[in-house]
Scaffold this motif. Sequence first.
Motif, PDB file in Angstrom:
ATOM      1  N   ASP A   1       0.828  -0.984  -0.028  1.00 48.32           N
ATOM      2  CA  ASP A   1       0.055   0.088   0.207  1.00 48.32           C
ATOM      3  C   ASP A   1       0.806   1.313   0.048  1.00 48.32           C
ATOM      4  OD1 ASP A   1      -2.697  -1.102   0.008  1.00 48.32           O
ATOM      5  OD2 ASP A   1      -2.378  -1.704   2.336  1.00 48.32           O
TER       6      ASP A   1
ATOM      7  N   LYS B   1      -5.947   1.552   2.990  1.00 48.40           N
ATOM      8  CA  LYS B   1      -5.899   0.457   1.877  1.00 48.40           C
ATOM      9  C   LYS B   1      -6.516   1.055   0.625  1.00 48.40           C
ATOM     10  CE  LYS B   1      -5.410  -3.031   2.677  1.00 48.40           C
ATOM     11  NZ  LYS B   1      -4.197  -3.849   2.702  1.00 48.40           N
ATOM     12  N   TYR B   2      -6.137   0.655  -0.534  1.00 41.04           N
ATOM     13  CA  TYR B   2      -6.263   1.061  -1.804  1.00 41.04           C
ATOM     14  C   TYR B   2      -6.354  -0.077  -2.721  1.00 41.04           C
ATOM     15  CZ  TYR B   2      -3.856   4.758   0.688  1.00 41.04           C
ATOM     16  OH  TYR B   2      -3.432   5.330   1.861  1.00 41.04           O
TER      17      TYR B   2
END
Length: 255
Positions: free
Chosen positions: A30, A152-153
């Motif tokens: 991330d 978070k991505y």
Amino acid sequence: MEIKRLFFGMQIGAPWPEELAPGRILLEEDRHMTIAFLGDVDLEKIQGMVSSFPNPSFDLGIAGIFDRPLFLPDRTPRVAAWHVQFLEQKEEFLQFQRDLVSWLNINEKGEFMPHVTIARSPFQISEWKNSFQKLPMYLKDIHLLESLGHSKYEIRWSFPILAPFEEIEHTADIAFRVRGKTLAQIYLHAELALSFHFPPFIRYFEEKEVRNHEEIVQALNGSIARADAEQGCPFKAVSFHGEIKEGEWEMIVDV
């Protein structure tokens, strides 16, 4: 209409430390460099625009160093980050970043600060300052990322950029496929590859004029000898094995 919190970022390659100062640490996958923040926008609209994406002038990952810690924003820091010092193509990268912001029609405030967020508050600034050590890194693939919350991505679209080097299998030794447009770039990327196995090697990076494969090997071995004499080094020598073909060199390192 599908409203998402979006931004463009670049993937990071680095020999991440196994231990970091306390904080809400981002997972390695991330960690990224944000290059243009869109905010809450229509995902389908942005995905429909990428056919005219302003391609960068570089197609190889850019070498750099994490040279100092940053704590952002200045007055009430909530983020512990590492600043990026470019070792090459700084102006090309900054021009691409400006082109991207212009293409997105974003009013960006202030000067672009190249950095990678490592942790979020709570953290102790003194602990992060005292534990910081310079590390090699590089930038590669460009992603359209959706922020899912809690650091978070999710990748929504990508523009591929080749890594400046990659480790390859070799019997009993360390080996890399090193890439570069010029001999000078191959030399720099070879130094970077070595430093990923031994981060203190960044202290021995040198800018040298190299005219052929043999001079690259000689320069690398000179740096290895200095590193070994001053503090010990896990490498014995870079082999004269192989030729540079079509911008790639198979670098074999005796250990």
